[in-house]
Design a protein around this motif. Structure first.
Motif, PDB file in Angstrom:
ATOM      1  N   HIS A 273       1.360  -1.053  -0.375  1.00 29.16           N
ATOM      2  CA  HIS A 273      -0.126  -0.197   0.117  1.00 29.16           C
ATOM      3  C   HIS A 273       0.763   1.585  -0.426  1.00 29.16           C
ATOM      4  CE1 HIS A 273      -3.442   2.941   0.720  1.00 29.16           C
ATOM      5  NE2 HIS A 273      -3.543   2.497   1.569  1.00 29.16           N
ATOM      6  N   CYS A 274       0.389   2.686  -1.115  1.00 29.03           N
ATOM      7  CA  CYS A 274       1.158   3.459  -0.859  1.00 29.03           C
ATOM      8  C   CYS A 274       1.101   4.675  -0.982  1.00 29.03           C
ATOM      9  CB  CYS A 274       2.589   3.055  -2.036  1.00 29.03           C
ATOM     10  SG  CYS A 274       3.683   1.814  -2.530  1.00 29.03           S
ATOM     11  N   PRO A 275      -0.163   4.604  -0.009  1.00 31.91           N
ATOM     12  CA  PRO A 275      -1.164   6.106   0.153  1.00 31.91           C
ATOM     13  C   PRO A 275      -0.700   7.639  -0.815  1.00 31.91           C
ATOM     14  CG  PRO A 275       0.027   5.011   2.304  1.00 31.91           C
ATOM     15  CD  PRO A 275       0.199   3.994   1.368  1.00 31.91           C
ATOM     16  N   SER A 276       0.770   7.563  -0.174  1.00 34.38           N
ATOM     17  CA  SER A 276       1.005   8.806  -0.655  1.00 34.38           C
ATOM     18  C   SER A 276       1.215   8.974  -2.295  1.00 34.38           C
ATOM     19  CB  SER A 276       2.274   9.365  -0.016  1.00 34.38           C
ATOM     20  OG  SER A 276       2.234  10.045   1.564  1.00 34.38           O
ATOM     21  N   SER A 277       2.158   8.040  -2.659  1.00 35.25           N
ATOM     22  CA  SER A 277       1.919   8.340  -4.053  1.00 35.25           C
ATOM     23  C   SER A 277       0.533   8.087  -4.995  1.00 35.25           C
ATOM     24  CB  SER A 277       2.943   7.172  -4.502  1.00 35.25           C
ATOM     25  OG  SER A 277       2.917   6.872  -5.883  1.00 35.25           O
ATOM     26  N   ASN A 278      -0.016   6.864  -4.319  1.00 35.31           N
ATOM     27  CA  ASN A 278      -1.398   7.286  -5.126  1.00 35.31           C
ATOM     28  C   ASN A 278      -2.369   8.060  -4.833  1.00 35.31           C
ATOM     29  OD1 ASN A 278      -0.642   4.029  -5.256  1.00 35.31           O
ATOM     30  ND2 ASN A 278      -2.263   3.304  -3.302  1.00 35.31           N
ATOM     31  N   LEU A 279      -2.298   8.990  -4.057  1.00 32.01           N
ATOM     32  CA  LEU A 279      -3.664   9.819  -3.959  1.00 32.01           C
ATOM     33  C   LEU A 279      -2.534  11.054  -4.629  1.00 32.01           C
ATOM     34  CD1 LEU A 279      -4.310  10.211  -0.382  1.00 32.01           C
ATOM     35  CD2 LEU A 279      -5.731   9.444  -1.967  1.00 32.01           C
TER      36      LEU A 279
ATOM     37  N   ALA B  40      -3.261  10.666  -8.049  1.00 35.26           N
ATOM     38  CA  ALA B  40      -4.329  10.406  -8.812  1.00 35.26           C
ATOM     39  C   ALA B  40      -4.768   9.428  -9.237  1.00 35.26           C
ATOM     40  CB  ALA B  40      -4.864  11.483  -9.452  1.00 35.26           C
ATOM     41  N   SER B  41      -4.228   7.945  -8.022  1.00 34.81           N
ATOM     42  CA  SER B  41      -4.690   6.666  -8.842  1.00 34.81           C
ATOM     43  C   SER B  41      -5.520   6.201  -8.266  1.00 34.81           C
ATOM     44  CB  SER B  41      -3.256   6.319  -8.361  1.00 34.81           C
ATOM     45  OG  SER B  41      -1.376   6.586  -8.835  1.00 34.81           O
ATOM     46  N   GLY B  42      -5.641   7.073  -7.261  1.00 30.56           N
ATOM     47  CA  GLY B  42      -6.696   6.218  -6.353  1.00 30.56           C
ATOM     48  C   GLY B  42      -6.107   5.886  -4.514  1.00 30.56           C
ATOM     49  N   ILE B  43      -7.104   5.004  -4.594  1.00 30.69           N
ATOM     50  CA  ILE B  43      -7.628   4.816  -2.690  1.00 30.69           C
ATOM     51  C   ILE B  43      -7.525   3.508  -2.928  1.00 30.69           C
ATOM     52  CG2 ILE B  43      -8.857   5.241  -0.723  1.00 30.69           C
ATOM     53  CD1 ILE B  43      -9.133   7.877  -1.267  1.00 30.69           C
ATOM     54  N   ALA B  44      -6.939   2.314  -2.619  1.00 29.39           N
ATOM     55  CA  ALA B  44      -6.948   0.879  -2.445  1.00 29.39           C
ATOM     56  C   ALA B  44      -7.736   0.497  -1.521  1.00 29.39           C
ATOM     57  CB  ALA B  44      -5.122   0.514  -1.989  1.00 29.39           C
ATOM     58  N   PRO B  45      -8.091  -0.462  -1.343  1.00 30.27           N
ATOM     59  CA  PRO B  45      -9.597  -0.565  -0.287  1.00 30.27           C
ATOM     60  C   PRO B  45      -9.282  -1.828   0.095  1.00 30.27           C
ATOM     61  CG  PRO B  45      -9.429  -2.235  -2.741  1.00 30.27           C
ATOM     62  CD  PRO B  45      -8.143  -1.073  -2.951  1.00 30.27           C
ATOM     63  N   ILE B  46      -7.918  -0.986   0.997  1.00 31.51           N
ATOM     64  CA  ILE B  46      -7.793  -2.039   2.334  1.00 31.51           C
ATOM     65  C   ILE B  46      -8.142  -2.438   3.396  1.00 31.51           C
ATOM     66  CG2 ILE B  46      -5.533  -1.216   4.396  1.00 31.51           C
ATOM     67  CD1 ILE B  46      -4.733  -1.102   1.306  1.00 31.51           C
TER      68      ILE B  46
ATOM     69  N   THR C 136       7.136   3.805   0.681  1.00 32.63           N
ATOM     70  CA  THR C 136       6.669   4.878  -0.647  1.00 32.63           C
ATOM     71  C   THR C 136       6.854   5.373  -2.056  1.00 32.63           C
ATOM     72  OG1 THR C 136       9.235   5.318  -0.542  1.00 32.63           O
ATOM     73  CG2 THR C 136       7.938   5.879   2.054  1.00 32.63           C
ATOM     74  N   ASP C 137       7.253   4.206  -2.627  1.00 31.24           N
ATOM     75  CA  ASP C 137       7.568   4.341  -3.679  1.00 31.24           C
ATOM     76  C   ASP C 137       8.168   5.240  -4.169  1.00 31.24           C
ATOM     77  OD1 ASP C 137       6.562   4.562  -6.596  1.00 31.24           O
ATOM     78  OD2 ASP C 137       4.882   4.840  -7.042  1.00 31.24           O
ATOM     79  N   SER C 138       8.501   6.278  -5.151  1.00 30.72           N
ATOM     80  CA  SER C 138       9.994   6.516  -5.368  1.00 30.72           C
ATOM     81  C   SER C 138       9.358   8.304  -4.656  1.00 30.72           C
ATOM     82  CB  SER C 138      10.135   6.967  -6.641  1.00 30.72           C
ATOM     83  OG  SER C 138       9.135   7.923  -7.336  1.00 30.72           O
ATOM     84  N   ALA C 139      10.714   9.449  -4.055  1.00 31.00           N
ATOM     85  CA  ALA C 139      11.028  10.767  -3.914  1.00 31.00           C
ATOM     86  C   ALA C 139       9.498  11.697  -4.731  1.00 31.00           C
ATOM     87  CB  ALA C 139      11.897  10.843  -3.320  1.00 31.00           C
TER      88      ALA C 139
ATOM     89  N   GLU D 224       3.157   7.491   5.870  1.00 29.31           N
ATOM     90  CA  GLU D 224       2.985   6.398   5.088  1.00 29.31           C
ATOM     91  C   GLU D 224       1.467   5.747   6.463  1.00 29.31           C
ATOM     92  OE1 GLU D 224       2.504   6.824   1.901  1.00 29.31           O
ATOM     93  OE2 GLU D 224       3.866   8.130   2.071  1.00 29.31           O
ATOM     94  N   MET D 225       1.804   5.213   7.168  1.00 23.85           N
ATOM     95  CA  MET D 225       1.132   4.811   8.340  1.00 23.85           C
ATOM     96  C   MET D 225      -0.362   5.386   8.786  1.00 23.85           C
ATOM     97  SD  MET D 225       3.497   2.894  11.729  1.00 23.85           S
ATOM     98  CE  MET D 225       2.693   3.577  12.821  1.00 23.85           C
ATOM     99  N   ARG D 226       0.167   7.022   8.492  1.00 23.75           N
ATOM    100  CA  ARG D 226      -1.308   7.723   9.173  1.00 23.75           C
ATOM    101  C   ARG D 226      -2.211   8.114   8.535  1.00 23.75           C
ATOM    102  NH1 ARG D 226      -2.276  12.899   9.202  1.00 23.75           N
ATOM    103  NH2 ARG D 226      -3.416  13.483  11.818  1.00 23.75           N
ATOM    104  N   LEU D 227      -1.471   8.137   6.618  1.00 28.01           N
ATOM    105  CA  LEU D 227      -2.938   7.970   5.840  1.00 28.01           C
ATOM    106  C   LEU D 227      -3.098   6.924   5.915  1.00 28.01           C
ATOM    107  CD1 LEU D 227      -3.323   9.959   4.298  1.00 28.01           C
ATOM    108  CD2 LEU D 227      -1.226  10.021   2.747  1.00 28.01           C
TER     109      LEU D 227
END
Length: 436
Positions: A275-281, A284-290, A304-307, A318-321
């Motif tokens: 799960h890479c929430p910051s990168s996904n947001l 604009a890829s979306g929100i994974a159904p965690i 994190t995906d890349s910087a 990423e934990m918080r998000l």
């Protein structure tokens, strides 16, 4: 009994057993491994450490695991922001990489990334990029644990001519460094939209022969899925199923757009998801159904995906998000609680990499990969629950000490083994080259 190091901590969250917080305990470490976890009063009488580190205002946790990075892309941080993934890649990132990527680029970018990750409590990262030998060199210089991706694509780059060339070069790096204690390897076919069936079949064979995981982007965008249906008649996960790639060794990155039966399929085959929430947001890829993935028993780690697409290598963020997005998207405040978020950032990532017997929790016999977070800052007060404080309040600026295999990499907030001035100069040098 004499041994190397005794860490006395006000609180310890060992991750395993789950939902546990230990108060006024010590961790005894010898030859890079955890010997015991015991009450401080007992540790002072039982052991004769060569060094004692007292953490009176700290929470000690396992080192964080960044389950998906392109570390060298730290040199592209902020290069082309505010664009969707396809345009970002094809019009900006790939052209910049074609012009600049080299062993020196990868070494310098990875060095910058490793410094950032260590200062944020990350002790292990799972990478995917070109010139993996340069990644190895940078990781070893800073003493961080790395799982190095042996990337494969079906088109030429400055690194390799074709899929066979990518795999041959990657395996040569694995053979050279396979006995290095802080190094592991993954086969890293980039994504279903850049890798053909023949290459996937070779990757599967090598994975089974070498007993190493497969790490790839999967169901990141709707366009990726639509293109797969046009080209192959099926969605990417079904394509991988037919090729035999679904299994406990598969690490699927992003997994944003999943149907119910696909979640079930991944769970049944024992796959892991990053799960890479910051990168996904940001892309604009979306929100994974965690939350529904969690209910189905999928092993979910954090990346994190890349910087270049985040723009931070910060697993605490990423934990918080991840926790907040799971709550908001599911309508359940208990969807991903604080302890679960920490487990995703540690033991779940280790499990995906088949390293859960070595790292990911504070247990006797495991490697002493540890992170201390100082929580006496007035901005964090008061503290009623240490796990909640880590998940929702603390940041990487509160990381004080980091150990990898018992060796200090960060002490009192300062990075060891590397000069921050040198890193800044290195970044400025590459910025001038790339901007010009």
């Amino acid at each position: 009994m004499q041994f190397d190091l005794l860490i006395e901590a006000r609180w310890i969250i060992p991750v395993e057993p789950a939902d546990t917080v230990l108060e006024n305990h010590s961790v005894a470490i010898d030859k890079g491994r955890i010997v015991a976890i015991l009450q401080q009063s007992e540790g002072k009488f039982r052991f004769a450490p060569r060094e004692t580190r007292q953490l009176h205002d700290h929470v000690l946790i396992p080192g964080l695991v960044n389950l998906h990075t392109h570390a060298a892309m730290s040199l592209l941080r902020g290069l082309a922001d505010d664009l969707p993934l396809d345009a970002w890649l094809r019009e900006h990132i790939w052209p910049a990489e074609a012009k600049h990527v080299s062993p020196q680029f990868v070494h310098d970018g990875t060095l910058l990334a490793c410094a950032e990750m260590l200062r944020g409590g990350i002790t292990c990262f799972n990478d995917m990029y070109f010139f993996p030998q340069a990644t190895v060199k940078a990781a070893r210089e800073l003493g961080i644990r790395a799982v190095v991706g042996l990337i494969a694509l079906d088109f030429p780059t400055a690194y390799a001519a074709d899929a066979d060339d990518y795999l041959a070069r990657g395996l040569a790096v694995r053979d050279e460094f396979r006995d290095s204690p802080l190094l592991g390897f993954c086969l890293a076919p980039h994504a279903p939209y850049t890798v053909g069936d023949r290459t996937f079949e070779k990757v599967l064979t090598l994975s089974e022969q070498c007993d190493i995981p497969i790490h790839l982007h999967l169901h990141e965008t709707r366009k990726e899925i639509e293109d797969s249906v046009k080209l192959f008649g099926v969605r990417p996960i079904e394509r991988l199923r037919r090729l035999g790639l679904l299994g406990p060794g598969l690490i699927g990155v992003h997994a944003v757009h999943l149907e119910d039966h696909e979640m079930q399929l991944l769970a049944q085959h024992g796959c892991s998801v990053v799960h890479c929430p910051s990168s996904n947001l940001k892309l604009a890829s979306g929100i994974a159904p965690i939350e529904p993935m969690t209910r189905r028993g999928l092993n979910i780690g954090l990346g994190t995906d890349s910087a270049a697409s985040n723009n931070r290598l910060d697993i605490l963020q990423e934990m918080r998000l991840a926790s907040l997005l799971a709550k908001g998207s599911s309508g359940r405040a208990d969807a991903v609680g604080a302890h679960r978020a920490l487990r995703m950032a540690t033991l779940n990532g280790a499990r995906a990499l088949a390293l859960d017997k070595e790292i990911g929790s504070i247990e006797a016999g495991k490697s002493a990969d540890l992170c201390a977070i100082k929580i006496n800052d007035s901005l964090l007060a008061p503290c009623y629950d240490q796990a909640s404080l880590l998940a929702y309040s603390a940041g990487r600026e509160h990381v004080s000490d980091v150990w990898v295999a018992g060796k200090a990499c960060v002490s009192n907030g300062s990075l060891l083994h590397c000069s921050m001035i040198e890193l800044k100069n290195l970044a400025a040098l590459w910025q001038n080259r790339i901007r010009s």
